[in-house]
Each structure stands twice: as structure tokens, then as C-alpha cells.
Write an enzyme that holds these catalytic residues in place. Sequence first.
Site, PDB file in Angstrom:
ATOM      1  N   PRO A   1      27.581 -47.541 -16.814  1.00 33.33           N
ATOM      2  CG  PRO A   1      26.539 -48.712 -15.082  1.00 33.33           C
ATOM      3  CD  PRO A   1      27.434 -48.893 -16.278  1.00 33.33           C
ATOM      4  CB  CYS A   2      29.955 -42.963 -15.562  1.00 28.98           C
ATOM      5  SG  CYS A   2      29.379 -42.140 -17.040  1.00 28.98           S
TER       6      CYS A   2
END
Length: 155
Positions: free
Chosen positions: A120-121
Site C-alpha cells: 500500500p504505497c
Amino acid sequence: MENEYTYTSPVGEITVFCNEKAVTAVRFGKVAGENACETDLIKQVGAWLTDYFSGKSTPVSFPIAAAGTDFQKRVWSALLEIPYGETRSYSQIAERIGCNAAVRAVGQACNKNPVAIIVPCHRVVGKSGKLVGYGYGTEIKKYLLEHERRCVANE
């Protein structure tokens, strides 16, 4: 041999790539290719994406083998620790991996993340909390963060 399959989501098409052993990439957009095949592993990722977009915070239970440098892999591993619905700053991620001065390098590693949403950047924001940079556009980043916050608030 790598396989790929494209799913439709609330933010558009998402293509999942995998080899026989692990997920190698998840990208926004449809990628036309001759290896389109919904393998069992790709189906697991598809089920995870369905859960994600329906508001379930499902742990990642399938193997990921994203190609990158050792530094990038350390950053991506730290991203997996950010809880659903929460954010961290680039500097917090740099501190987490023991490289306090590597804030810009953390940003570059986020930009090179080949496994969108799952790694989850989109949960990484500027130090002020402002949405900055996202390889797929800040509108998608904003949607994903707001979606997660709504789901957490409804629990």
C-alpha cells in the site's frame, strides 16, 4: 512463464501478474497480452481485491515476489505494516527501515512499487499529511485513502 488477468474495480481496470509461485505485479489499467489466464493464484488476488473494495481489511495470504533492489524491498515490506485506513509519512517509513536520511529514496521506492494496492504505497503521505505523488495519480490515491477511512469508520 508469467500470467496476467485484468479485473474491473471502482477505480478502473487492475491487472494482476504472477508466475507459478507468486504475485509479481498489480497495475492499474488493462494490459493486453497473450498470457491472459485467471490462474488459482490470480483468483486469490482477485478475491482479495473484491474484499478490499467491499470494505474488508483482509490480510495478504498469498506470496509476493516483486522485483526490486534490496532497499526497495525493505521499503515495500515496511509498507505492508501500515494498517488499513492509516497513513505514514515518507520520513516515518525511512525511520522504520533505519535509514532516516533516505526520505527521497523512500519516495522513489514507493514510485517503483510494482504491486499497487496490495503493497500500500498509497498510504504514504507527505510529512504534513498532504497527499503527494502517486504513480497512478493523486485522484486514485485520494479515492483509496477515503475508501479505507470510510470502511474503518463503519466498523
